[in-house]
Design a protein around this motif. Structure first.
Motif, mmCIF file in Angstrom:
data_model
loop_
_atom_site.group_PDB
_atom_site.id
_atom_site.type_symbol
_atom_site.label_atom_id
_atom_site.label_comp_id
_atom_site.label_asym_id
_atom_site.label_seq_id
_atom_site.Cartn_x
_atom_site.Cartn_y
_atom_site.Cartn_z
ATOM 1 N N VAL A 180 0.919 -1.111 -0.067
ATOM 2 C CA VAL A 180 0.192 0.126 0.086
ATOM 3 C C VAL A 180 0.885 1.215 -0.069
ATOM 4 C CG1 VAL A 180 -1.545 1.425 1.461
ATOM 5 C CG2 VAL A 180 -1.884 -1.183 0.943
ATOM 6 N N GLY A 181 0.565 2.269 -0.984
ATOM 7 C CA GLY A 181 1.497 3.243 -0.819
ATOM 8 C C GLY A 181 0.646 4.783 -0.109
ATOM 9 N N MET A 182 1.349 5.411 0.545
ATOM 10 C CA MET A 182 0.646 6.475 1.259
ATOM 11 C C MET A 182 1.364 7.907 0.979
ATOM 12 S SD MET A 182 -1.074 6.272 4.835
ATOM 13 C CE MET A 182 -1.739 7.919 5.628
ATOM 14 N N VAL A 183 0.389 8.845 0.680
ATOM 15 C CA VAL A 183 0.953 10.088 0.676
ATOM 16 C C VAL A 183 0.366 11.061 1.892
ATOM 17 C CG1 VAL A 183 1.066 12.419 -0.737
ATOM 18 C CG2 VAL A 183 1.049 10.049 -1.863
ATOM 19 N N PHE A 184 1.259 11.439 2.801
ATOM 20 C CA PHE A 184 0.683 12.141 3.905
ATOM 21 C C PHE A 184 0.536 13.635 3.702
ATOM 22 C CE2 PHE A 184 3.449 8.580 5.150
ATOM 23 C CZ PHE A 184 2.783 7.921 6.098
ATOM 24 N N GLN A 185 -0.228 14.084 4.855
ATOM 25 C CA GLN A 185 -0.507 15.512 4.818
ATOM 26 C C GLN A 185 0.678 16.331 4.337
ATOM 27 O OE1 GLN A 185 -3.200 17.100 7.587
ATOM 28 N NE2 GLN A 185 -4.545 15.644 7.329
ATOM 29 N N ASP A 186 1.733 16.167 5.049
ATOM 30 C CA ASP A 186 2.803 16.942 4.899
ATOM 31 C C ASP A 186 3.861 16.290 4.142
ATOM 32 O OD1 ASP A 186 3.529 14.974 6.288
ATOM 33 O OD2 ASP A 186 4.292 15.897 8.280
#
Ligand code: ATP
Length: 329
Positions: free
Chosen positions: A79-85
């Protein structure tokens, strides 16, 4: 690609996810939409494996990754994730950030391909600190997409980007995601963002998924009054069924009908029983508040080329369109 089965997550006394269920099919873009604190980020973190649920079950690509006696670590979930910051590595250049999760032999060509995909060709050797917010977001997205995950999670991808650029980047993001054919779950509290990007929207409140459906379904046939108001300006008009055609409804049954403001037409008429008591210019549209003879206030949204001055007497006409009814509260 992702399934939440009655997932509960507590932080001390706070119930961040309350028996939440959700299914996301392969290739779909689903937005988690809801007010601040409703559990959207927690849902993403549970999907990614950064939080362990207290109850229920999570499946990724048909495999149970969290549930009674099961917990698969984030790096084993694909799973790839792009964080808010964005959480870019400040000491690595752009190319190395993107290459971070890739086996060495795949790095060169995949990094070039991604730089091109997100429109950053030539910037591979720059340090993240020298990039604009929008460019940093693209690096974070490229890094998440690099190992070709089946599922990508985006947490408020535009919170650090100004409004004008956001609209432009939405189109850009949609293009990149579709080009990669990846399944996406994105978090937003902005309904316009959800409407433009998502195939389906999961509307959340207090840790629960209240309704999940196509943007049109949420807008025209919301599950309840709260959902109706959250996704758009709403007129809830007392109504009585004069002649029945839909199964189950009795003629004479009364309730309320949801009429979206763009279905309310206004015709200037000095003898009209209604009066325009509010007028907000929005650019392409004007939002009017209209008081009917019995005191009921209606919202009407008209294109701004139809000018109706404040204080005008008007006749109100309902345009044909989709309405939905609720039982009386
Ligand atoms: P926002 O749109 O403001 O980011 P959200 O919908 O993403 O909100 P969450 O961040 O998932 O909401 O938080 C849901 C609830 O859980 C909130 O009441 C929040 O304060 C609480 N919460 C989240 N993470 C923690 C934590 N690590 N410890 C304690 N409480 C937490």
């Amino acid at each position: 690609m992702l399934r939440f089965d009655s997932v509960t997550k507590r932080f001390g006394p706070t119930v961040a996810l309350d028996d939440a269920s959700l299914e996301v099919a392969a290739g779909e873009v689903v937005a988690l939409l809801g007010p601040s604190g409703c559990g959207k980020t927690t849902a993403l973190r549970v999907a990614a494996g950064f939080e362990r649920p207290d109850g229920g079950r999570v499946e990724v690509d048909g495999r149970v990754v969290a549930g009674p006696g099961v917990y698969v670590a984030p790096e084993r979930r694909a799973v790839g994730m792009v964080f808010q910051d964005y959480a870019l590595f400040p000491h690595l250049d752009v190319a190395s950030n993107i290459a971070f999760g890739l086996p060495r032999r795949e790095r060169g060509s995949r990094v070039d391909e991604l730089l091109e995909l997100v429109g950053l060709t030539g910037l591979g050797s720059r340090s993240p600190g020298t990039l604009s917010g929008g460019q940093q977001q693209r690096v974070a997205l490229a890094r998440a997409l690099a190992p070709r995950p089946g599922l990508v999670l985006l947490d408020e991808p535009w919170s650090a980007i100004d409004a004008l650029l956001r609209a432009e980047m939405r189109g850009e993001l949609a293009r990149v995601l579709r080009a990669e054919g990846v399944t996406v779950v994105l978090v937003t509290h902005d309904r316009e963002e959800a409407f433009t990007l998502a195939d389906r929207i999961a509307l959340m409140r207090d840790g629960e998924v209240l309704q999940c459906g196509r943007p049109e379904d949420l807008y025209f046939t919301p599950a309840d009054r709260w959902c109706a108001r959250f996704v758009g300006a709403s007129n809830l008009v007392p109504a009585q069924l004069a002649s029945g055609f839909e199964g189950g409804e009795r003629v004479g049954a009364s309730g309320e009908v949801l009429v979206r403001p763009e279905l309310v037409g206004l015709e200037i008429d000095p003898g009209g029983a209604a009066e325009v008591v509010g007028r907000t210019f929005l650019g392409h549209d004007v939002l009017y508040r209209v008081r009917l003879a019995d005191g009921t206030l209606l919202a009407a949204q008209r294109p701004s080329n139809e000018e109706v001055p404040l204080g005008s007497r008007v006749r109100v006409r309902l345009h044909e369109g989709r309405v939905t009814s609720f039982d009386r509260p």
